[in-house]
Write a protein that holds these residues in place. Structure first.
Motif: not given
Lengths: 244, 244
Positions: B12-22, B206-212, B219-220, B226-228
């Motif tokens: 139900i949350i992105p949480g710490r799992g999201e770092f792994v999913r990335m 970095l904040h700008e280029v990673i999602p490109r 994925y994003l 998941m949303a925060f």
């Protein structure tokens, strides 16, 4: 001749640096404890302050403990312990077991961080004296809600292991870290710790046998081993250790 | 055929799992996100709860995220990211650079933990509503005393790097982790974060280029991401983000 290991950590507390020293000492690997060397030899508090937070040359680091080894500069306690242990016979062999050992050591450091946060629940940047009421509440929550779960986890890990140690029949660095964590908890919360460890025979045994290791015993009995005090990660404030 | 990767994390949350999913998503490595699979396929909350805290078979684990990979079972977010990244081209080569990358990822997770603790300063075992006053104080201390130092550190690490990324010219897993941390901070503390990042051009870039990144962008933009929300590590409580 290989590059020397240089450990940077504050000279006045065992703190997180002690987890790293445990690995060097048990492995009988020489290292320079820079913060405890004289300033005239490039040591002392100033030398530690100089390379932290990305200042100075080399790979930027956030906080001590910091390890220099030739061109390698690393930080984060569990990571330094892992690095040294994998090079000097205190880590299991193989990618999987090594990743499992690191899980354990990182968890040891999580408990240490939570133990620290009991005396600084609101802000690490403010004095203990200014957050004593919250600290009392945080310590009670730690001893009641958190520590029993952590210790039950490590007890289960020891029980489930195929030997007397976390990763089996040989001591690896998470065992040394867990031992020092138990020492710190016993110092900070003698009552709370005694209650929490009472039903955990494998933890009690680990706590007993680690300091009997011949090389390590020499260190633990020496004056190189610093005593815990009220400036480090583990602090004994009697008011935080009352019977809940 | 090699063993599948199975990630266990709360659905139900992105949480710490999201770092792994990335890491999995950017590397285009298939994985089973067990907590988000139907219970009829052995997934869901129950499957996550079943293997945590040393219950069940296999290597005992304390908390999610947990990764199963054949006979290897590991936990601790930075450790899982490291394990996957080193196997799939998102870590640098060599023992030293790999240890340096792990330092960075562990530091990303330290900031995430401190961001979490702002809404639970006294006890993670108690409700936010019961520690709101302390949370306000903790959030102010975090935004004033702590976050500027962390961000200045990562800015310096990016500036000092020989390329646009933390470890040089190629993206490695700490870049992905740092990006998700920035996203979480921007969600939780839009005002405080905007102030903190204002003087840090390398972080902004970095904040700008990673999602490109082409694969990651897919994925994003998908509904797999998941949303925060107000149950996870990063929570937006407007009262914790006022101008200090």
């Amino acid at each position: 001749m290989s590059a020397p290991y240089r450990l940077y950590y504050w000279p006045i507390i065992p703190g997180r640096g002690e987890f790293v020293r445990m690995v060097f000492e048990d492995a009988a690997v020489p290292y320079e404890d820079v913060g405890r060397m004289p300033e005239s030899e490039g040591g002392g508090m100033k030398a530690v302050a100089a390379i932290m937070k990305g200042k100075g040359e080399g790979f930027p680091v956030y906080a001590p403990p910091i390890l220099d080894h030739g061109t390698v500069r690393i930080f984060q306690t569990a990571n330094i312990c892992r690095y040294v242990a994998e090079r000097h016979g205190l880590a299991p062999e193989g990618e999987g077991p090594r990743a499992q050992a690191l899980s354990l050591m990182m968890t040891v450091m999580d408990v240490a961080a939570e133990a620290h946060d009991t005396h600084h629940p609101v802000a690490v940047s403010r004095y203990y004296e200014d957050q004593k009421d919250e600290a009392k509440e945080a310590a009670t929550a730690f001893l009641t809600d958190r520590l029993p779960g952590w210790l039950a986890y490590f007890e289960a890990a020891l029980q489930r292991s195929e030997g007397d140690y976390l990763m089996g029949r040989s001591v690896t660095y998470p065992d040394l870290g867990l031992w020092h964590l138990l020492e710190g908890l016993a110092f900070a919360f003698p009552n709370g710790f005694a209650r929490a460890v009472a039903d955990h025979p494998a933890l009690q045994k680990l706590h007993e046998v680690i300091p009997r290791r011949p090389v390590l015993a020499g260190y633990l009995e020496s004056d190189r081993r610093m005593a815990f005090n009220e400036h480090g990660v583990f602090r004994h404030y009697p008011e935080l250790d009352e019977d809940g």
